[in-house]
Design a protein around this motif. Structure first.
Motif, PDB file in Angstrom:
ATOM      1  N   CYS A  14       0.964  -1.334   0.102  1.00 16.47           N
ATOM      2  CA  CYS A  14      -0.083  -0.153   0.093  1.00 16.47           C
ATOM      3  C   CYS A  14       0.968   1.223   0.104  1.00 16.47           C
ATOM      4  N   CYS A  34      -3.383  -1.340  -2.435  1.00 17.24           N
ATOM      5  CA  CYS A  34      -4.040   0.135  -2.446  1.00 17.24           C
ATOM      6  C   CYS A  34      -3.050   1.127  -2.785  1.00 17.24           C
ATOM      7  N   LYS A  36      -2.710   5.762  -2.974  1.00 18.48           N
ATOM      8  CA  LYS A  36      -3.213   6.933  -3.012  1.00 18.48           C
ATOM      9  C   LYS A  36      -2.491   8.088  -3.791  1.00 18.48           C
ATOM     10  N   LYS A  95     -10.318  -3.829  -8.425  1.00 10.09           N
ATOM     11  CA  LYS A  95     -10.417  -2.708  -7.402  1.00 10.09           C
ATOM     12  C   LYS A  95     -11.349  -1.653  -7.585  1.00 10.09           C
ATOM     13  N   LYS A  96     -11.333  -1.105  -6.151  1.00 15.55           N
ATOM     14  CA  LYS A  96     -12.250   0.041  -6.204  1.00 15.55           C
ATOM     15  C   LYS A  96     -11.316   1.354  -6.429  1.00 15.55           C
ATOM     16  N   HIS A 174      -7.694   7.557  -5.186  1.00 14.49           N
ATOM     17  CA  HIS A 174      -7.740   6.197  -3.966  1.00 14.49           C
ATOM     18  C   HIS A 174      -8.172   5.225  -4.726  1.00 14.49           C
ATOM     19  N   CYS A 176      -7.861   0.979  -3.988  1.00 11.38           N
ATOM     20  CA  CYS A 176      -8.106   0.113  -2.915  1.00 11.38           C
ATOM     21  C   CYS A 176      -8.541  -1.143  -3.216  1.00 11.38           C
ATOM     22  N   SER A 177      -8.679  -2.173  -2.316  1.00  9.89           N
ATOM     23  CA  SER A 177      -9.347  -3.516  -2.537  1.00  9.89           C
ATOM     24  C   SER A 177     -10.879  -3.067  -2.415  1.00  9.89           C
ATOM     25  N   TYR A 180     -12.561  -2.108   2.410  1.00  9.78           N
ATOM     26  CA  TYR A 180     -11.855  -1.067   2.362  1.00  9.78           C
ATOM     27  C   TYR A 180     -12.146  -0.213   3.556  1.00  9.78           C
ATOM     28  N   GLU A 274      -4.108   0.144   8.925  1.00  7.97           N
ATOM     29  CA  GLU A 274      -3.853  -0.582   7.857  1.00  7.97           C
ATOM     30  C   GLU A 274      -5.044  -1.688   8.149  1.00  7.97           C
ATOM     31  N   ASP A 284      -6.099  -1.878   2.314  1.00  9.58           N
ATOM     32  CA  ASP A 284      -6.361  -0.157   2.466  1.00  9.58           C
ATOM     33  C   ASP A 284      -5.783   0.594   3.574  1.00  9.58           C
ATOM     34  N   ARG A 285      -5.420   1.775   3.676  1.00  6.49           N
ATOM     35  CA  ARG A 285      -4.726   2.345   4.650  1.00  6.49           C
ATOM     36  C   ARG A 285      -5.128   3.765   4.662  1.00  6.49           C
TER      37      ARG A 285
END
Length: 421
Positions: A14, A34, A36, A95-96, A174, A176-177, A180, A274, A284-285
């Protein structure tokens, strides 16, 4: 205070990408779950309600309709459109993908490939749009349409400042999985604070957008901001059903002799949260600030911080800069807070709306108490005709009142969630 920091590199990472403006290139085949990235550069913009200004021009965010900005009797009101190409890498499949906007004044509609992905009313709070259902492999167009026309049903209705339109704060992507952390979903609490010890409780929202049960671990790491030294760790397991969201509570071990926060000694900590799957991969983080301090308002001794009286000395501060208007960079926000601090102030009233994340981050770090105001503000009196941004503060027409009150409360809720840490 979400400073982008790199996560530890491992089999699955991440990480954050400061300054990156597109997805991961095909040459960068890095396994990750993930990511950002700031997404400010290389947008295209056009006015939509002003003849002769309908062509697309390249702009970088933050951006305002009123560039260049200086004190004037009028400003552009109408619609403006921002668009940017997004080439979706193979690594993002499954992923999202979220678009996080720091603010847009004052009605924003987010579109992907011509389809609406999100809408937000209110010019001073952050909002997130889920781009995932509308993206396709390869080239995509992301558009943010912004409208700053006066509305009797959106707060604020009036004020003695300029209501410039624009996508005037930072924008992030962003990735992520599908399991999240929702935006602003981590709440860091300090249920006990003394000079001898500090207790930390963290409530974390977790959402499972998959169709199966998922077992996850929420892991927290607390570091001293200046030294980076780890002072606390803790984690909590959770199981989420398909489509379920849950709040996971973790009580960390007490911290002995915490550095207390005050205007004269702004000791700061950072909390990295995390979300891990059963294999230990980071899904995600999020990162949040932590300061240990007590606050008490008394009738006879004034405001007590950590049991000691603090005399507040400060002033109102608006967010705009000459030349730049509301489109102030993070560096500009930090400069303003430092100028106030160097002038001998220890308090800022953010007039008359929620200020940016960077501004509040700077207040935390510089030792500045900050009152982040809500959006209900206006000038005295009532107007029946020629209503504009110098109108009555509260709707005179009954048909507008319910929607206006909902606008006020919605923006207050958003402000509290965004800045509660």
């Amino acid at each position: 205070m979400r400073k982008m920091m790199a996560c530890m590199l491992g089999a699955a990472l991440c990480f954050s990408m400061a300054g990156a403006e597109t997805g991961v290139s095909s040459a960068e085949k890095v396994a990750f779950l993930c990511e950002k990235m700031i997404w400010n550069r290389g947008w295209e913009f056009r006015f939509e309600d002003e003849p002769g200004k309908s062509g697309w021009q390249t702009v970088h965010l933050p951006h305002t309709f009123s560039l260049p900005y200086f004190m004037s009797d009028s400003f552009y009101t109408g619609r403006g459109a921002y668009r940017k190409k997004l080439v979706m890498p193979e690594e993002w499949q499954g992923k999202k993908v979220f678009l996080d906007c720091g603010a847009a004044f004052q009605v924003a509609e987010v579109k992907v490939n011509g389809k609406t992905a999100g809408r937000h009313e209110g010019g001073y709070t952050a909002f997130r749009s889920d781009l995932t259902p509308f993206l396709k492999p390869g080239e995509n167009w992301v558009e943010v349409r912004v409208d700053n026309r006066w509305s009797p049903r959106i707060a604020p209705r009036a004020g003695e400042h300029t209501f410039s339109g624009g996508l005037y704060r930072n924008v992030h992507l962003h990735v992520c999985s599908p399991v999240y952390l929702p935006a602003h979903g981590v709440w860091v609490q300090t249920p006990e604070v003394t000079a001898a010890r500090g207790k930390v409780r963290i409530l974390t929202e977790v959402k499972n957008d998959t169709g199966i049960v998922r077992k996850v671990t929420v892991r927290h790491t607390v570091r001293e901001e200046q030294s980076g030294r780890v002072v606390l760790r803790g984690e909590k397991d959770a199981e989420l059903g398909a489509g379920e969201d849950s709040r996971v509570q973790a009580d960390l071990p007490p911290l002995a002799s915490p550095g207390l926060w005050s205007p004269t000694a702004p000791n700061m900590y950072r909390v990295a949260t995390e979300l891990l799957d059963e294999k230990g991969q980071v899904l995600d983080r999020a990162e949040n600030p932590l300061g240990f301090r007590t606050l008490e308002l008394t009738a006879d001794r004034g405001m007590l911080m950590n049991g000691k009286p603090v005399y507040l000395q400060g002033a109102n501060v608006h967010q705009d800069h000459a030349g730049w208007g509301d489109a102030v960079t993070d560096a500009g926000a930090r400069r303003d807070v430092r100028l106030m601090k160097n002038a001998g102030f220890n308090f800022i009233r953010g007039s008359h709306y929620p200020h940016s994340q960077a501004f509040l981050d700077a207040c935390d770090r510089e030792g500045m108490c900050m009152l982040n105001e809500g959006v209900f503000w206006g000038m005295g009196g009532f107007k029946e005709h020629d209503r504009y941004w110098n109108c009555d503060a509260y709707p005179t027409e009954k048909k507008d009142r319910i929607a206006f009150e909902e606008s006020c409360m919605r923006q207050v809720r958003e402000m509290v969630l965004q800045f509660r840490n």
